[in-house]
Design a protein around this motif. Structure first.
Motif, mmCIF file in Angstrom:
data_model
loop_
_atom_site.group_PDB
_atom_site.id
_atom_site.type_symbol
_atom_site.label_atom_id
_atom_site.label_comp_id
_atom_site.label_asym_id
_atom_site.label_seq_id
_atom_site.Cartn_x
_atom_site.Cartn_y
_atom_site.Cartn_z
ATOM 1 N N UNK A 1 -5.791 5.316 -0.089
ATOM 2 C CA UNK A 1 -4.579 4.527 -0.234
ATOM 3 C C UNK A 1 -4.606 3.869 -1.610
ATOM 4 N N UNK A 2 -3.428 3.646 -2.149
ATOM 5 C CA UNK A 2 -3.309 2.951 -3.430
ATOM 6 C C UNK A 2 -2.778 1.543 -3.171
ATOM 7 N N UNK A 3 -3.522 0.551 -3.652
ATOM 8 C CA UNK A 3 -3.086 -0.847 -3.576
ATOM 9 C C UNK A 3 -3.018 -1.362 -5.018
ATOM 10 N N UNK A 4 -2.088 -0.800 -5.776
ATOM 11 C CA UNK A 4 -2.059 -1.052 -7.205
ATOM 12 C C UNK A 4 -3.005 -0.114 -7.931
ATOM 13 N N UNK A 5 -4.206 0.058 -7.379
ATOM 14 C CA UNK A 5 -5.222 0.991 -7.875
ATOM 15 C C UNK A 5 -5.720 1.825 -6.688
ATOM 16 N N UNK B 1 -10.772 -4.879 -0.386
ATOM 17 C CA UNK B 1 -10.639 -5.594 0.884
ATOM 18 C C UNK B 1 -9.320 -5.240 1.562
ATOM 19 N N UNK B 2 -8.243 -5.171 0.767
ATOM 20 C CA UNK B 2 -6.940 -4.825 1.330
ATOM 21 C C UNK B 2 -6.930 -3.386 1.821
ATOM 22 N N UNK B 3 -7.410 -2.460 0.984
ATOM 23 C CA UNK B 3 -7.435 -1.051 1.383
ATOM 24 C C UNK B 3 -8.221 -0.856 2.664
ATOM 25 N N UNK C 1 -11.399 7.144 -8.321
ATOM 26 C CA UNK C 1 -11.054 6.210 -7.250
ATOM 27 C C UNK C 1 -12.139 5.174 -7.077
ATOM 28 N N UNK C 2 -11.767 4.020 -6.558
ATOM 29 C CA UNK C 2 -12.739 3.066 -6.046
ATOM 30 C C UNK C 2 -13.188 3.573 -4.683
ATOM 31 N N UNK C 3 -14.414 3.252 -4.289
ATOM 32 C CA UNK C 3 -14.942 3.745 -3.021
ATOM 33 C C UNK C 3 -15.416 2.554 -2.183
ATOM 34 N N UNK C 4 -14.865 2.445 -0.969
ATOM 35 C CA UNK C 4 -15.157 1.316 -0.083
ATOM 36 C C UNK C 4 -15.930 1.776 1.144
ATOM 37 N N UNK C 5 -17.060 1.148 1.388
ATOM 38 C CA UNK C 5 -17.887 1.428 2.554
ATOM 39 C C UNK C 5 -17.718 0.262 3.519
ATOM 40 N N UNK C 6 -17.247 0.548 4.731
ATOM 41 C CA UNK C 6 -16.800 -0.489 5.661
ATOM 42 C C UNK C 6 -17.561 -0.409 6.975
ATOM 43 N N UNK D 1 0.835 -1.215 0.000
ATOM 44 C CA UNK D 1 0.000 0.000 0.000
ATOM 45 C C UNK D 1 0.864 1.259 0.000
ATOM 46 N N UNK D 2 0.440 2.266 -0.774
ATOM 47 C CA UNK D 2 1.234 3.487 -0.903
ATOM 48 C C UNK D 2 0.315 4.684 -1.132
ATOM 49 N N UNK D 3 0.916 5.850 -1.234
ATOM 50 C CA UNK D 3 0.195 7.112 -1.489
ATOM 51 C C UNK D 3 -0.892 7.347 -0.445
ATOM 52 N N UNK D 4 -0.575 7.048 0.806
ATOM 53 C CA UNK D 4 -1.543 7.203 1.888
ATOM 54 C C UNK D 4 -1.966 8.670 2.046
ATOM 55 N N UNK D 5 -3.242 8.892 2.300
ATOM 56 C CA UNK D 5 -3.744 10.201 2.716
ATOM 57 C C UNK D 5 -4.916 9.961 3.658
#
Length: 271
Positions: A144-148, A213-215, A180-185, A123-127
């Motif tokens: 966060x970027x996990x490839x995407x 899932x990773x993000x 971006x992809x958007x994840x609701x957790x 994981x990279x490009x954290x904000x």
């Protein structure tokens, strides 16, 4: 268009489904965006969230190229990586353990029957300070970027979230230059969460998203003290995410199903 018989496989990875082509003989150049978009249509094509080309590699067992349902090539797809690893083994190209490449990284993978474990990009490009979506009253996880790219929000009741509408709005927010992809957790316990994802390129909610899932897991680790390995419950099934403290070793695992094999009779004309 010209007629031909192009073999393909349809594979589902916890509900995230893909059309896979053995492209080691370079049937496709990768410029067939309109064609990939056409065959991903649910009622008039094969129907899928994306297309995967399995190709030769000079530095690994094989190469994976991934195209979203909109026909555009993407750097990575977590469930797609699990699917292509399964298929490469099914075709007899590799043994149970393998190494393959994508645009974003080299990936180690291991297969046990229909269970596939794949190493994912760091994981990279954290904000974690970005504030998009505050008007909905949810806690912001961050980017966060996990490839995407992925943007994570923590919600209290996942069933009440209008994922297609809100996800579409955030996905196109100007803060995200490339979308971006958007994840609701929704957190369930210190090692378990539920996830719904609006996927960029598919442009709607999907039944499962591996990179999502990773993000979600790594941001929950940093902001909510969740502990690996993390069980991620998606609408299409359960994924597991494991990682070390520095995120140098990140793994995604879960089941994969070969739904069917077939032949496509129409292919695009060459340029």
């Amino acid at each position: 268009m010209k007629l031909s018989n192009i073999p393909f496989a349809k594979i589902s990875a916890t509900g995230n489904d893909f059309i896979l082509f053995d492209n080691r003989t370079q049937i496709f150049s990768g410029r067939e965006s309109e064609y990939f978009r056409t065959i991903c249509q649910r009622r008039t094509g094969v129907g899928a969230d994306g297309v995967i080309l399995l190709e030769n590699s000079k530095r690994a067992d094989f190469r994976m190229r991934y195209f979203n349902a909109d026909g555009n090539e993407a750097e990575m797809c977590g469930n797609g990586a699990r699917s292509v690893a399964f298929w490469a083994h099914y075709l007899g190209i590799v043994d149970e353990k393998m190494c393959f490449e994508s645009q974003s990284a080299l990936h180690r993978a291991e297969i046990k029957e229909n269970w596939v474990r794949v190493q994912m990009p760091t994981p990279e490009a954290w904000n974690l300070n970005i504030r998009i979506g505050e008007e909905y009253g949810w806690e912001i996880g961050g980017f966060v970027r996990v490839g995407v790219p992925h943007y994570v929000l923590f919600v209290d009741d996942l069933e009440q979230v209008d994922v297609p509408t809100i996800g579409h709005s955030i996905r196109h927010d100007s803060a995200f230059v490339h979308g971006t992809n958007v994840d609701f957790v929704q957190l369930l316990s210190p090692q378990k969460l539920r996830l719904r994802t609006y996927e960029r390129g598919v442009e709607t909610e999907t039944l499962s998203c591996g990179t999502g899932a990773i993000a979600s897991a790594v941001i929950a680790y940093r902001k909510k003290n969740i502990r690996p390995p993390v069980e991620v419950q998606a609408p299409g099934g359960i994924l597991w995410v494991d990682f070390d403290r520095d995120f140098k070793e990140v793994f995604l695992e879960g089941s994969v199903t070969l739904v069917f094999e077939g032949k496509l009779f129409i292919v695009p004309e060459r340029d």
